[in-house]
Enzyme design. Structure first.
Site, PDB file in Angstrom:
ATOM      1  N   CYS A 186       0.826  -1.218   0.000  1.00  0.00           N
ATOM      2  CA  CYS A 186       0.000   0.000   0.000  1.00  0.00           C
ATOM      3  C   CYS A 186       0.858   1.266   0.000  1.00  0.00           C
ATOM      4  O   CYS A 186       0.339   2.360  -0.228  1.00  0.00           O
ATOM      5  CB  CYS A 186      -0.928   0.017   1.207  1.00  0.00           C
ATOM      6  SG  CYS A 186      -0.064   0.093   2.778  1.00  0.00           S
ATOM      7  N   ASP A 189       2.341   2.579   2.616  1.00  0.00           N
ATOM      8  CA  ASP A 189       2.321   3.286   3.900  1.00  0.00           C
ATOM      9  C   ASP A 189       3.661   3.134   4.616  1.00  0.00           C
ATOM     10  O   ASP A 189       4.335   2.115   4.484  1.00  0.00           O
ATOM     11  CB  ASP A 189       1.194   2.763   4.792  1.00  0.00           C
ATOM     12  CG  ASP A 189      -0.175   3.173   4.259  1.00  0.00           C
ATOM     13  OD1 ASP A 189      -0.211   3.902   3.257  1.00  0.00           O
ATOM     14  OD2 ASP A 189      -1.180   2.763   4.847  1.00  0.00           O
ATOM     15  N   CYS A 208      -2.891   4.933   6.275  1.00  0.00           N
ATOM     16  CA  CYS A 208      -4.345   4.883   6.387  1.00  0.00           C
ATOM     17  C   CYS A 208      -4.796   5.134   7.834  1.00  0.00           C
ATOM     18  O   CYS A 208      -3.981   5.202   8.757  1.00  0.00           O
ATOM     19  CB  CYS A 208      -4.836   3.518   5.920  1.00  0.00           C
ATOM     20  SG  CYS A 208      -4.346   2.189   7.032  1.00  0.00           S
ATOM     21  N   CYS A 255      -2.394  -3.679   8.779  1.00  0.00           N
ATOM     22  CA  CYS A 255      -1.912  -2.336   9.119  1.00  0.00           C
ATOM     23  C   CYS A 255      -1.254  -2.319  10.502  1.00  0.00           C
ATOM     24  O   CYS A 255      -0.365  -1.512  10.754  1.00  0.00           O
ATOM     25  CB  CYS A 255      -3.052  -1.330   9.092  1.00  0.00           C
ATOM     26  SG  CYS A 255      -3.998  -1.382   7.559  1.00  0.00           S
TER      27      CYS A 255
HETATM   28 FE1  FES Z   1      -1.412   0.481   4.322  1.00  0.00          FE
HETATM   29 FE2  FES Z   1      -3.166   0.370   6.252  1.00  0.00          FE
HETATM   30  S1  FES Z   1      -3.558   0.322   4.117  1.00  0.00           S
HETATM   31  S2  FES Z   1      -1.033   0.259   6.408  1.00  0.00           S
END
Ligand code: FES
Length: 114
Positions: A27, A29, A52, A96
């Protein structure tokens, strides 16, 4: 939602003893955990998370869980501990909580390597 709307211990910690980092390549992140250590305990802790809502909430929660713990105790905090402390996460968001636990462990490892 409370930890997402009012995150605890957010921001860079000046003069941190170590900074842990962990990202999720799927993702994109990214999370940083800053720790200050005194007498083998986490004296202060903060986070910066580029991610997120669940990633921000888990970051906030792990700082609360880890503060005041010994390094050994903090090292044992799992992603399930974080998710449980938040009263659960939707299954699609469980990954996450990996970021928070892994970033904290990375910070402790870097501190010990110093
Ligand atoms: Fe990437 Fe939550 S969607 S850590």
């Amino acid at each position: 939602m409370e930890h997402f709307k009012n995150p605890r211990n957010m921001g860079e910690l000046e003069d941190a003893d170590a900074v842990g980092e962990h990202g999720n390549p799927v993702c994109g992140d990214l999370m940083y955990i800053y720790i200050k250590v005194k007498d083998d305990k986490i004296d202060d802790i903060s986070f910066q998370t580029f991610g997120c809502a669940a990633a921000i909430a888990t970051s906030s929660m792990i700082t609360e869980l880890a503060k005041g713990k010994t390094l050994d105790e903090a090292m044992k905090i799992t992603r399930n501990d974080v998710a449980d402390a938040l009263d659960g996460l939707p299954p699609i968001k469980l990954h996450c909580s990996n970021l928070a636990a892994d970033a904290l462990q990375d910070a402790i490892k870097k501190y010990r390597e110093k």
